[in-house]
Motif scaffolding. Structure first.
Motif, PDB file in Angstrom:
ATOM      1  N   ILE A   1       0.868  -1.179   0.000  1.00  0.00           N
ATOM      2  CA  ILE A   1       0.000   0.000   0.000  1.00  0.00           C
ATOM      3  C   ILE A   1       0.901   1.224   0.000  1.00  0.00           C
ATOM      4  O   ILE A   1       2.102   1.131   0.275  1.00  0.00           O
ATOM      5  N   ALA A   2       0.320   2.352  -0.310  1.00  0.00           N
ATOM      6  CA  ALA A   2       1.025   3.638  -0.208  1.00  0.00           C
ATOM      7  C   ALA A   2       0.181   4.534   0.694  1.00  0.00           C
ATOM      8  O   ALA A   2      -0.617   5.343   0.249  1.00  0.00           O
ATOM      9  N   ALA A   3       0.359   4.344   1.997  1.00  0.00           N
ATOM     10  CA  ALA A   3      -0.427   5.102   2.979  1.00  0.00           C
ATOM     11  C   ALA A   3       0.055   6.543   3.029  1.00  0.00           C
ATOM     12  O   ALA A   3       1.234   6.827   2.835  1.00  0.00           O
ATOM     13  N   GLN A   4      -0.875   7.425   3.246  1.00  0.00           N
ATOM     14  CA  GLN A   4      -0.561   8.857   3.347  1.00  0.00           C
ATOM     15  C   GLN A   4      -0.359   9.208   4.817  1.00  0.00           C
ATOM     16  O   GLN A   4      -1.262   9.081   5.623  1.00  0.00           O
ATOM     17  N   HIS A   5       0.842   9.642   5.141  1.00  0.00           N
ATOM     18  CA  HIS A   5       1.186   9.989   6.519  1.00  0.00           C
ATOM     19  C   HIS A   5       1.295  11.508   6.629  1.00  0.00           C
ATOM     20  O   HIS A   5       1.873  12.157   5.789  1.00  0.00           O
TER      21      HIS A   5
END
Length: 111
Positions: free
Chosen positions: A106-110
């Protein structure tokens, strides 16, 4: 005639009761083998735990299929990602490699 009916009834009873003498029953374990399950998780990345390409360490990335030290470093150098598909669009990894790992990342937005 009556003996024939009795024989047929007995044959039906034996047929439907499973008493044929040639049936083998499988032994079904009553509970899952916990040690076997942990071995499977260590061999294959679990689909329940997705790897965040924005925060994963190099070692975590290398565990993905088709990702070695070079691709792992390219992924790290290209951070941050808004979408995991940017690994393909930015030419970080080849299409074939992306196809292997797409369901594992996944490419989670932090913030």
């Amino acid at each position: 005639m009556i003996p024939t009916v009795r024989i047929l009834i007995l044959l039906l009873i034996f047929t439907f009761s499973g008493v044929t003498g040639c049936t083998a029953e499988k032994e079904v374990p009553s509970s899952p083998d916990v040690s076997n399950a942990s071995e499977q998780k260590s061999e294959n990345p679990s689909r329940d735990v997705l790897i965040d390409i924005n925060t994963a360490s190099k070692a975590e990335l290398i565990r993905l299929p088709g990702i070695g030290a070079v691709y792992a470093q390219k992924i790290i150098d290209g951070r941050p990602y808004k979408m995991k598909s940017q690994l393909k669009s930015r030419n970080i990894v080849p299409d074939a490699t992306y196809d292997k790992i797409a369901d594992l990342i996944i490419a989670a937005q932090h913030k």
